[in-house]
Design an enzyme around this catalytic site. Sequence first.
Site, PDB file in Angstrom:
ATOM      1  N   GLY A  79       0.815  -1.155  -0.049  1.00 38.60           N
ATOM      2  CA  GLY A  79       0.038  -0.166  -0.041  1.00 38.60           C
ATOM      3  C   GLY A  79       0.823   1.164   0.121  1.00 38.60           C
ATOM      4  O   GLY A  79       1.991   1.277   0.675  1.00 38.60           O
ATOM      5  N   GLN A 106       2.848  10.015   1.190  1.00 37.34           N
ATOM      6  CA  GLN A 106       4.343   9.416   1.326  1.00 37.34           C
ATOM      7  C   GLN A 106       5.210   9.714   0.138  1.00 37.34           C
ATOM      8  O   GLN A 106       6.506   9.558   0.402  1.00 37.34           O
ATOM      9  CB  GLN A 106       4.170   7.763   1.194  1.00 37.34           C
ATOM     10  N   CYS A 130       5.387  -0.216   7.241  1.00 35.82           N
ATOM     11  CA  CYS A 130       5.233   0.798   6.625  1.00 35.82           C
ATOM     12  C   CYS A 130       6.387   1.550   5.688  1.00 35.82           C
ATOM     13  O   CYS A 130       7.455   1.208   6.054  1.00 35.82           O
ATOM     14  CB  CYS A 130       4.889   2.142   7.334  1.00 35.82           C
ATOM     15  N   LEU A 131       6.165   1.538   4.393  1.00 40.01           N
ATOM     16  CA  LEU A 131       7.412   2.098   3.607  1.00 40.01           C
ATOM     17  C   LEU A 131       8.178   3.168   3.932  1.00 40.01           C
ATOM     18  O   LEU A 131       9.387   3.344   3.594  1.00 40.01           O
ATOM     19  CB  LEU A 131       7.078   2.011   2.079  1.00 40.01           C
TER      20      LEU A 131
END
Length: 197
Positions: free
Chosen positions: A46, A51, A109-110
């Site tokens: 996702g 981001q 999370c990236l």
Amino acid sequence: MALLDVLKFPDSRLRHKGRKVDEVTPELKKLAQDMLETMYHEKGIGLAAIQVGVEVRLLVIDIRPQGENDRYEQEDGMSDLEKQVTQPIVIFNPEITKKEGKTTYDEGCLSVPGFYESVVRSKYIEVKGLGLDGEPVEYKLDGLLSICMQHEMDHLDGKVFIDRLSPIKSNRIKAKIKKFGYPTAEDEETEEEPVTV
Ligand code: QAP
Ligand code: CO
């Protein structure tokens, strides 16, 4: 198509909120496609526009195993609702219209690479918004798809998953990032285990 840079916590731009889009312009459509390409490249499931430093309410999701898996393997362990959803999901202006139950999942999370912690969220949600072609879309989600949608929607309001942990756990992660930064590609070759806090 182009790869975009993913902002890393504690970049202050991750605290910004996304603006609602009035219509899905060709520029926004290209952004969505670049975000998908970036998400696949970074092996994520996702990604939210915030981001990649773009302050609009847009997110993309694809939780299907990528690679050599055939159809049967892909459906292994998926809920009935998950099987019904066509992926990737691209959604502008996502809004939750219904939520039920609670569940926990070890999230990553990236923007916080190498860190994973258990987060409590709604188990089932219904979400509406606009699709890639500007058409209205609606999703009924459970399992990992539901969790991922809620995680990405948080980004659109300037929130990251560590904000949802106990102060003890989130402070520990923040202190660790401040002190050591993120593991580099070289570190990851020698150190297989994810960072535990
Ligand atoms: C959000 O996160 C999510 O640490 C999406 O080294 C994650 O795609 C929602 C990633 C889990 C629900 C459950 C993380 C890639 C990708 C890392 C991601 C990493 C490489 C995270
Ligand atoms: Co995230």
